[in-house]
Design a protein around this motif. Structure first.
Motif, PDB file in Angstrom:
ATOM      1  N   ASN A  70      -1.706  -1.033  11.358  1.00 56.90           N
ATOM      2  CA  ASN A  70      -0.908  -2.249  11.564  1.00 56.90           C
ATOM      3  C   ASN A  70       0.460  -2.127  10.891  1.00 56.90           C
ATOM      4  OD1 ASN A  70      -0.464  -4.938  12.440  1.00 56.90           O
ATOM      5  ND2 ASN A  70      -1.055  -5.707  10.408  1.00 56.90           N
ATOM      6  N   PHE A  71       0.459  -1.586   9.639  1.00 64.69           N
ATOM      7  CA  PHE A  71       1.733  -1.357   8.945  1.00 64.69           C
ATOM      8  C   PHE A  71       2.616  -0.375   9.719  1.00 64.69           C
ATOM      9  CE2 PHE A  71      -0.186  -2.998   4.918  1.00 64.69           C
ATOM     10  CZ  PHE A  71       0.814  -3.892   4.604  1.00 64.69           C
ATOM     11  N   LYS A  72       2.019   0.650  10.211  1.00 65.23           N
ATOM     12  CA  LYS A  72       2.770   1.671  10.943  1.00 65.23           C
ATOM     13  C   LYS A  72       3.400   1.079  12.204  1.00 65.23           C
ATOM     14  CE  LYS A  72       2.275   6.139  13.231  1.00 65.23           C
ATOM     15  NZ  LYS A  72       1.321   7.193  13.643  1.00 65.23           N
ATOM     16  N   SER A  73       2.632   0.298  12.894  1.00 67.84           N
ATOM     17  CA  SER A  73       3.140  -0.314  14.136  1.00 67.84           C
ATOM     18  C   SER A  73       4.291  -1.263  13.845  1.00 67.84           C
ATOM     19  CB  SER A  73       1.987  -1.053  14.831  1.00 67.84           C
ATOM     20  OG  SER A  73       2.453  -1.748  15.966  1.00 67.84           O
ATOM     21  N   LYS A  74       4.144  -2.083  12.793  1.00 69.39           N
ATOM     22  CA  LYS A  74       5.200  -3.055  12.459  1.00 69.39           C
ATOM     23  C   LYS A  74       6.450  -2.354  11.944  1.00 69.39           C
ATOM     24  CE  LYS A  74       2.278  -7.063  11.614  1.00 69.39           C
ATOM     25  NZ  LYS A  74       1.833  -8.074  10.637  1.00 69.39           N
ATOM     26  N   LEU A  75       6.258  -1.286  11.206  1.00 70.52           N
ATOM     27  CA  LEU A  75       7.427  -0.528  10.744  1.00 70.52           C
ATOM     28  C   LEU A  75       8.221   0.006  11.940  1.00 70.52           C
ATOM     29  CD1 LEU A  75       5.961   1.483   7.712  1.00 70.52           C
ATOM     30  CD2 LEU A  75       7.761  -0.265   7.613  1.00 70.52           C
ATOM     31  N   GLN A  76       7.552   0.517  12.926  1.00 69.38           N
ATOM     32  CA  GLN A  76       8.212   1.072  14.114  1.00 69.38           C
ATOM     33  C   GLN A  76       8.892  -0.047  14.915  1.00 69.38           C
ATOM     34  OE1 GLN A  76       4.922   3.105  15.905  1.00 69.38           O
ATOM     35  NE2 GLN A  76       5.411   5.063  14.899  1.00 69.38           N
ATOM     36  N   GLU A  77       8.235  -1.191  15.005  1.00 63.11           N
ATOM     37  CA  GLU A  77       8.832  -2.319  15.740  1.00 63.11           C
ATOM     38  C   GLU A  77      10.118  -2.817  15.064  1.00 63.11           C
ATOM     39  OE1 GLU A  77       5.903  -5.342  16.020  1.00 63.11           O
ATOM     40  OE2 GLU A  77       4.594  -4.220  17.407  1.00 63.11           O
ATOM     41  N   ASN A  78      10.073  -2.963  13.743  1.00 67.42           N
ATOM     42  CA  ASN A  78      11.255  -3.431  13.007  1.00 67.42           C
ATOM     43  C   ASN A  78      12.389  -2.403  13.065  1.00 67.42           C
ATOM     44  OD1 ASN A  78      10.192  -5.919  12.168  1.00 67.42           O
ATOM     45  ND2 ASN A  78       9.135  -4.954  10.428  1.00 67.42           N
ATOM     46  N   LYS A  79      12.046  -1.156  13.117  1.00 66.12           N
ATOM     47  CA  LYS A  79      13.068  -0.106  13.216  1.00 66.12           C
ATOM     48  C   LYS A  79      13.760  -0.174  14.581  1.00 66.12           C
ATOM     49  CE  LYS A  79      15.123   3.941  12.369  1.00 66.12           C
ATOM     50  NZ  LYS A  79      15.733   4.157  13.661  1.00 66.12           N
TER      51      LYS A  79
END
Length: 500
Positions: A154-163
């Motif tokens: 979940n953290f990985k996905s959100k990091l990519q989305e915010n980037k």
């Protein structure tokens, strides 16, 4: 002339010689005590002292030799009859001994099977208990790791989305939260929990048991045993020394104590039958006091200790045997009716042996009351048989017998093997067996304890003071102490010591 002819005819020999079939025996060689014909004497006994039978036989029917020979023949007949009786008895004993051995082997095998089944059940239960515990531990580790994996993804996905959306402020926050999550010990804790759980196990055989089963006589062996009838078997002389006494009269007793039997409940506790007060009393031998008592509706006589914390008590007035549980408070489990005035009782291998005074027999019954055998005591030797003691090999009964003032050994087939009488054996009652197979017998009328060998060939009085109508006796094998009760408010203690 007729008289002379008859006398001459009576001296004529008709016995045919065994060596010379056409000859008649006419001579007796006194040197070799040999009967023979003329040829026998001429060939082998020329130099011997020879009697001519026709010259020597006159009036021999009135001679001392004739009378002595008859007496000796009668004695020999009795000796032969005694051996025949003994052989017949032993023939019966062979059958009973074989049956007993087979029962013992089967019983021992069943005990082993039952014990192994119990041990197997126990270790299977341990295995069944361990399995769900281990699976639950693994399940929790899996759940923890699954949750941790989901959080990280979940953290990985959100990091990519915010980037991608160039949300730098939110990206900054997510990076810090992700790093905090990465610094947590969740995965390490789950891994340590998994390592500390012994989820894998194996069955290790008991080496001692395995080694025992490989030995030659692992199951047991047949061996001869010393019976009370072994010729020449003698007991070691013993001496009883004073070790004090225990007051057994309680506040609720209405009468003086009359102890008719003693039995062992544990290494430190004795159970007494107090006939006069209609009670069972538990005595602690360490603190030397009555610690428990059970009032009954009628007077108890004799006690047999059964497995699983149970006892059997004869109640003569009610013609019953009470089977009781002793765990907690004494409680009656079963009442077994008996046809007769039941007195002595003993227990061996799921059977009760009960002496009935009126019907003069020993009943063999199971603990549910089913009669298995009746051993008659109809012999005139039995006047008042009161107590019964089973031998160690379970082939004989010792029976104390008032009236004829004796102790009698009876086989399980009802045959009398031995009778012991002594001038000091006055009103024999309770008995017990010492380690060497000899007996101590309470002599009620002359206040003594009598000691006799196991084969009943010898005996003597060994204690003749400090007692009051001794009735019941118990032997503590571990401490080598004797406890004696009777018409007395004290339970006497005596130390057993061997003497040369």
């Amino acid at each position: 002339m007729d008289s002379h002819t008859k006398s001459k005819d009576s001296a004529v020999c008709h016995e045919i010689c065994q060596s010379h079939k056409n000859k008649v025996i006419k001579f007796f060689c006194t040197n070799h005590e040999f009967l023979g014909c003329k040829d026998c004497i001429a060939l082998n006994h020329r130099k011997c002292q020879i009697d001519h039978i026709e010259d020597k036989c006159a009036g021999i029917g009135d001679s001392e030799e004739y009378k002595t020979t008859l007496i000796e023949l009668e004695q020999k007949i009795k000796a032969v009859d005694a051996v025949i009786k003994k052989a017949t008895l032993q023939d019966k004993e062979v059958d009973s001994t074989y049956d007993h051995v087979i029962k013992e082997i089967v019983k021992f095998r069943k005990e082993i099977n039952d014990r192994l089944d119990q041990l197997q059940k126990q270790i299977l239960a341990d295995a069944e208990k361990k399995k769900p515990e281990d699976k639950e531990t693994v399940k929790k580790v899996l759940e923890r790791c699954t949750d941790l994996s989901s959080d990280i993804k979940n953290f990985k996905s959100k990091l990519q989305e915010n980037k991608t959306s160039q949300q730098d402020g939110q990206l900054y926050i997510m990076i810090k939260q992700a790093k905090s999550k990465l610094n947590m010990d969740d995965l390490k804790n789950a891994e340590e929990c998994l390592e500390q759980t012994d989820t894998l196990c194996t069955f290790e055989r008991n080496k001692e048991l395995e080694n025992i089963l490989t030995t030659h006589n692992a199951f047991g062996m047949l061996k001869p045993f010393a019976t009370p009838m072994t010729p020449g078997k003698k007991s070691v002389s013993v001496k009883l020394t004073d070790k004090g006494e225990i007051n057994i009269k309680t506040q609720s007793d209405r009468n003086g104590c009359q102890i008719t039997d003693c039995a062992e409940l544990s290494s430190t506790k004795l159970l007494l039958a107090d006939y006069n007060n209609c009670k069972l009393k538990v005595v602690d031998t360490q603190i030397k006091a009555v610690v428990e008592e059970k009032a009954l509706n009628s007077a108890p006589w004799c006690i047999a200790v059964l497995p699983e914390d149970k006892i059997a008590v004869t109640v003569p007035d009610k013609k019953k045997i009470l089977v009781m549980a002793i765990a907690g408070k004494f409680s009656i489990i079963r009442r077994i009716p008996v046809k007769g005035d039941c007195r002595g009782i003993t227990y061996r291998q799921d059977h009760l042996y009960v002496l009935c005074l009126g019907s003069k027999c020993v009943l063999t019954v199971d603990t549910h009351g089913k009669v298995k055998n009746i051993i008659s005591l109809k012999n005139e030797i039995f006047v008042n048989p009161y107590y019964v003691l089973l031998s160690e090999d379970a082939r004989y009964f010792y029976i104390s017998n008032q009236g004829s003032e004796s102790v009698v050994v009876v086989t399980l087939q009802g045959d009398i093997s031995a009778v012991y009488k002594h001038k000091d054996l006055s009103a024999p009652l309770g008995m017990m067996m010492l380690d060497d197979g000899s007996l101590l017998v309470c002599c009620y009328c002359n206040n003594t304890i009598h000691h006799t060998s196991g084969d009943l060939n010898e005996g003597q009085t060994i204690l003749d003071s400090g007692l009051q109508n001794p009735w019941a006796i118990y032997y503590n094998h571990q401490d080598q102490e004797v406890y004696i009760g009777g018409y007395c408010n004290q339970l006497k203690i005596r130390k057993v010591a061997s003497t040369v």
